[in-house]
Design a protein around this motif. Sequence first.
Motif, PDB file in Angstrom:
ATOM      1  N   PRO A  88       5.283   4.310   1.656  1.00  0.00           N
ATOM      2  CA  PRO A  88       4.152   3.782   2.259  1.00  0.00           C
ATOM      3  C   PRO A  88       3.097   4.450   2.552  1.00  0.00           C
ATOM      4  O   PRO A  88       3.236   5.720   2.784  1.00  0.00           O
ATOM      5  CB  PRO A  88       4.974   3.012   3.568  1.00  0.00           C
ATOM      6  CG  PRO A  88       6.024   3.774   3.747  1.00  0.00           C
ATOM      7  CD  PRO A  88       6.679   4.258   2.423  1.00  0.00           C
ATOM      8  N   LEU A  89       1.949   4.005   2.613  1.00  0.00           N
ATOM      9  CA  LEU A  89       0.703   4.311   3.204  1.00  0.00           C
ATOM     10  C   LEU A  89      -0.004   3.880   4.173  1.00  0.00           C
ATOM     11  O   LEU A  89       0.214   2.573   4.162  1.00  0.00           O
ATOM     12  CB  LEU A  89      -0.364   4.806   2.031  1.00  0.00           C
ATOM     13  CG  LEU A  89      -0.278   5.494   0.814  1.00  0.00           C
ATOM     14  CD1 LEU A  89      -1.100   5.507  -0.281  1.00  0.00           C
ATOM     15  CD2 LEU A  89      -0.117   7.003   1.367  1.00  0.00           C
ATOM     16  N   GLU A  90      -0.265   4.229   5.107  1.00  0.00           N
ATOM     17  CA  GLU A  90      -0.810   3.409   6.276  1.00  0.00           C
ATOM     18  C   GLU A  90      -2.132   2.489   5.917  1.00  0.00           C
ATOM     19  O   GLU A  90      -2.011   1.655   6.718  1.00  0.00           O
ATOM     20  CB  GLU A  90      -1.175   4.450   7.388  1.00  0.00           C
ATOM     21  CG  GLU A  90       0.164   5.318   8.110  1.00  0.00           C
ATOM     22  CD  GLU A  90      -0.223   6.296   9.145  1.00  0.00           C
ATOM     23  OE1 GLU A  90      -1.432   6.023   9.471  1.00  0.00           O
ATOM     24  OE2 GLU A  90       0.757   6.824   9.455  1.00  0.00           O
ATOM     25  N   THR A  91      -2.859   3.025   5.262  1.00  0.00           N
ATOM     26  CA  THR A  91      -4.004   2.109   5.209  1.00  0.00           C
ATOM     27  C   THR A  91      -4.514   1.892   3.620  1.00  0.00           C
ATOM     28  O   THR A  91      -3.727   2.536   2.667  1.00  0.00           O
ATOM     29  CB  THR A  91      -5.404   2.819   5.465  1.00  0.00           C
ATOM     30  OG1 THR A  91      -5.694   4.112   4.774  1.00  0.00           O
ATOM     31  CG2 THR A  91      -5.141   3.241   7.146  1.00  0.00           C
ATOM     32  N   ASN A  95       0.822  -1.027  -0.071  1.00  0.00           N
ATOM     33  CA  ASN A  95      -0.064  -0.169  -0.008  1.00  0.00           C
ATOM     34  C   ASN A  95       0.820   1.392  -0.093  1.00  0.00           C
ATOM     35  O   ASN A  95       1.677   1.438   0.947  1.00  0.00           O
ATOM     36  CB  ASN A  95      -0.905   0.081   1.270  1.00  0.00           C
ATOM     37  CG  ASN A  95      -1.860  -1.007   1.191  1.00  0.00           C
ATOM     38  OD1 ASN A  95      -2.478  -1.331   0.157  1.00  0.00           O
ATOM     39  ND2 ASN A  95      -1.767  -1.973   2.192  1.00  0.00           N
TER      40      ASN A  95
END
Length: 281
Positions: free
Chosen positions: A115-118, A85
């Motif tokens: 990166p993305l958290e969700t 993600n």
Amino acid sequence: MINFNTELQEFEKLPSTTIARAARYGDGVFETIRMREGKLLFIEDHYFRLMASMRILRMTIPMEFTPEFIVEQSLRLAEERGFENGRLRLQIVRGGGGTYTPNTNAIDWWMELDPLETKDYILNKVGLKVELFKDHYIQPGLLSTLKSSNALPYVLGSIYAHENQFDAVLLVNDAKQLVEANYGNVFLVQGNLLRTAPLEDGALRGVFRKNVLDWAKDIGLEVQEASINPFDLQKADEVWITNTIRGIQWVEQYRKKTFGAEKAKEMIDMINRKLNVLGAL
């Protein structure tokens, strides 16, 4: 770690000659794409916009540059980075030297992935505080629709926002019409009408913008691409800033006017449901 012309390497090893024309003349375009569980969202829309941008800039498009190639190379980078993600930036630059007249129209490219958290789009809990940015204007034309490496109005607008404690600024064109924000397209909700500036006014041909216009009817909104006077902000029930990474960000305050987020929340929930269904196919 980046993917440079299919070679995985550290960003610091990117040849200085590769970025020379982009640094000197802003001679490049880029796409920012959201990766969700290892899949590139809206890849066809991003691909066709990228191809159109490269043709407008008279760059030579490599034969291997297909949607499948971009996906394959992004997955190689994601595997190396160890997450699925993320925010993918695909940068295209004209290679070689030259002055205003380049020595070649061949390209170099590289991908960066953060990166993305969700995996899902998340609506901001606290609404944004925004203001008009009138120091520099967007000049409407074919080039204003591109995600170009020449992004000074957006850079200066972002600096202005930071210096004056705003979360974002709204950009206007030379006719004083509201065009977009410093990091995305702008939508106004008034009743059941959803309005955004037309490309002819200088708005970026946003990929998320296109999909919002396509999907808004699913929550009962009528869509309209029409010029926006800054005074129209005072009549709006909601104001959104949209882009493919953040989705929809709702604005809470513009000067003394405050806005809600009911339709923004409904729209984000609907988009996530659609993406979950598509991901299961």
